[in-house]
Design an enzyme around this catalytic site. Structure first.
Site, PDB file in Angstrom:
ATOM      1  N   GLN A   9      42.402  42.216  40.110  1.00 31.08           N
ATOM      2  CA  GLN A   9      42.627  41.595  41.413  1.00 31.08           C
ATOM      3  C   GLN A   9      43.695  42.350  42.194  1.00 31.08           C
ATOM      4  OE1 GLN A   9      42.048  37.528  41.015  1.00 31.08           O
ATOM      5  NE2 GLN A   9      42.716  36.960  43.051  1.00 31.08           N
ATOM      6  N   SER A  94      42.603  42.668  33.484  1.00 32.30           N
ATOM      7  CA  SER A  94      42.362  41.253  33.777  1.00 32.30           C
ATOM      8  C   SER A  94      40.879  41.026  34.087  1.00 32.30           C
ATOM      9  CB  SER A  94      43.283  40.773  34.905  1.00 32.30           C
ATOM     10  OG  SER A  94      43.239  39.369  35.061  1.00 32.30           O
ATOM     11  N   LEU A  95      40.523  40.643  35.329  1.00 30.63           N
ATOM     12  CA  LEU A  95      39.103  40.415  35.627  1.00 30.63           C
ATOM     13  C   LEU A  95      38.283  41.677  35.394  1.00 30.63           C
ATOM     14  CD1 LEU A  95      37.467  41.452  38.471  1.00 30.63           C
ATOM     15  CD2 LEU A  95      39.465  40.378  39.438  1.00 30.63           C
ATOM     16  N   ARG A 119      35.626  31.540  36.792  1.00 28.31           N
ATOM     17  CA  ARG A 119      37.000  31.921  36.410  1.00 28.31           C
ATOM     18  C   ARG A 119      37.946  31.824  37.596  1.00 28.31           C
ATOM     19  NH1 ARG A 119      40.019  36.844  36.015  1.00 28.31           N
ATOM     20  NH2 ARG A 119      41.216  37.083  34.069  1.00 28.31           N
ATOM     21  N   HIS A 203      47.805  34.424  33.892  1.00 26.60           N
ATOM     22  CA  HIS A 203      48.234  34.974  32.599  1.00 26.60           C
ATOM     23  C   HIS A 203      49.541  34.374  32.091  1.00 26.60           C
ATOM     24  CE1 HIS A 203      44.893  37.719  32.700  1.00 26.60           C
ATOM     25  NE2 HIS A 203      45.256  38.113  33.902  1.00 26.60           N
ATOM     26  N   GLN A 252      42.462  35.580  27.067  1.00 31.95           N
ATOM     27  CA  GLN A 252      42.976  36.423  28.158  1.00 31.95           C
ATOM     28  C   GLN A 252      43.491  35.610  29.351  1.00 31.95           C
ATOM     29  OE1 GLN A 252      40.873  37.415  31.389  1.00 31.95           O
ATOM     30  NE2 GLN A 252      40.533  39.570  30.905  1.00 31.95           N
TER      31      GLN A 252
END
Length: 311
Positions: A9, A94-95, A119, A203, A252
């Site tokens: 992101q 991440s994503l 998500r 996170h 995650q």
């Protein structure tokens, strides 16, 4: 050895994918498939904005993934290159881990888009707006960043979210704690500390409701064995087994993105070349982690043609 890596992101921008879509029917197919999967003209939002709508987590996450997979699809269909032949590992920030798994054939494109929509919505809904925050600490390593976070917590959540590279660590948690960390960061050794323009504290343990939502969503999804191993964010180690991948994707959501360690682990495994697909953020991080690695970021048709000549 070579790793294909996928951005997270913050890589979104109005106009993303437009030139590639205009140049290649294969890119257009990717965007159309994602639009159909989501029941939304996400490609129009990517091309035209408005920016505030594209930046919403539920839109930005599938958009960034679609852009990266479109680049890969053009590379495979028009340059005749196969990820399975040209990559030894994949990884994503991440994503970007979802993009990497889609690229490696573990999750199909439509399912990946739907998972990222879920998500994004779940991460946004996990914490009321204004309750959480994130900040970047510059000029500190992960140990110093965690020490700052611990000192600022005062009973609230404040922890390292992203270990990005040797000079940039992101912390996440309750807004008050993050603001305290920013206030004390310089006297504890940071060069700079700045609040990030994000809508939720990603996170960190505050994301547990989103992790629960993803456990449910991923429980109903078919995950195949990846064509090449994924270096997972939360372990900085390779994973290929579908059930392990499923568990790591849930972990995650609340876990730290161990990007610096992942790059070092890939380098230790023999990777000398990193190819970033769909963004130009991770390349700089990789160079700060592994200065002697070859890094190329691929976004445009020109980038794709240049890469095709080198692979």
């Amino acid at each position: 050895m070579r790793a294909f890596i996928f951005p997270g992101q913050g890589s979104q921008a109005v106009g993303m994918g437009s030139a590639l879509s205009a140049a290649s029917p294969h890119a257009r197919e990717v965007f159309q498939e994602v639009d159909e999967a989501l029941g939304q003209k996400l490609s129009k939002l990517m091309a035209e904005g408005p920016e505030d709508q594209l930046t919403l987590t539920a839109n930005a996450q599938p958009a960034i993934m679609a852009n990266a997979i479109a680049v890969l699809r053009v590379l495979e269909k028009e340059a005749g290159l196969s990820l399975a032949d040209k990559a030894d590992f994949v990884a994503g920030h991440s994503l970007g881990e979802y993009s990497a798994l889609c690229a490696a054939g573990a999750i199909d494109l439509a399912t990946t888009a739907k998972l990222l929509r879920t998500r994004g919505e779940a991460m946004q809904a996990a914490v009321p707006v204004g309750v959480g925050a994130m900040a970047a600490l510059l000029g500190v390593d992960v140990e110093k960043a965690q020490a700052i976070a611990d000192a600022a917590a005062e009973g609230q959540v404040c922890t390292v979210a992203n270990d990005n590279d040797p000079s940039q660590v992101v912390i996440s948690g309750h807004r008050e704690a993050i603001e305290r960390a920013i206030g004390m960061a310089k006297e504890m050794g940071a060069k700079r500390a700045l609040l990030l323009p994000v809508s939720a504290p990603f996170h960190c343990p505050l994301m547990q409701p989103a992790a629960d939502a993803m456990a449910e969503a991923l429980g109903g999804v078919a995950i195949q064995g990846a064509l090449v191993p994924l270096y997972a964010n939360v372990t900085a180690a390779p994973a290929g087994d579908p059930e392990l991948i499923r568990a790591l994707l849930v972990e995650q959501v609340t876990g730290m993105v161990r990007w610096r360690e992942s790059v070092l682990a890939m380098q230790a495994a023999g990777v000398t070349s990193f190819v970033e697909l769909g963004g130009k953020v991770l390349g700089g991080m990789v160079k700060r982690i592994a200065a002697d690695a070859a890094v190329i970021s691929v976004v445009s048709m020109d980038d794709i043609e240049a890469l095709a000549k080198t692979l």
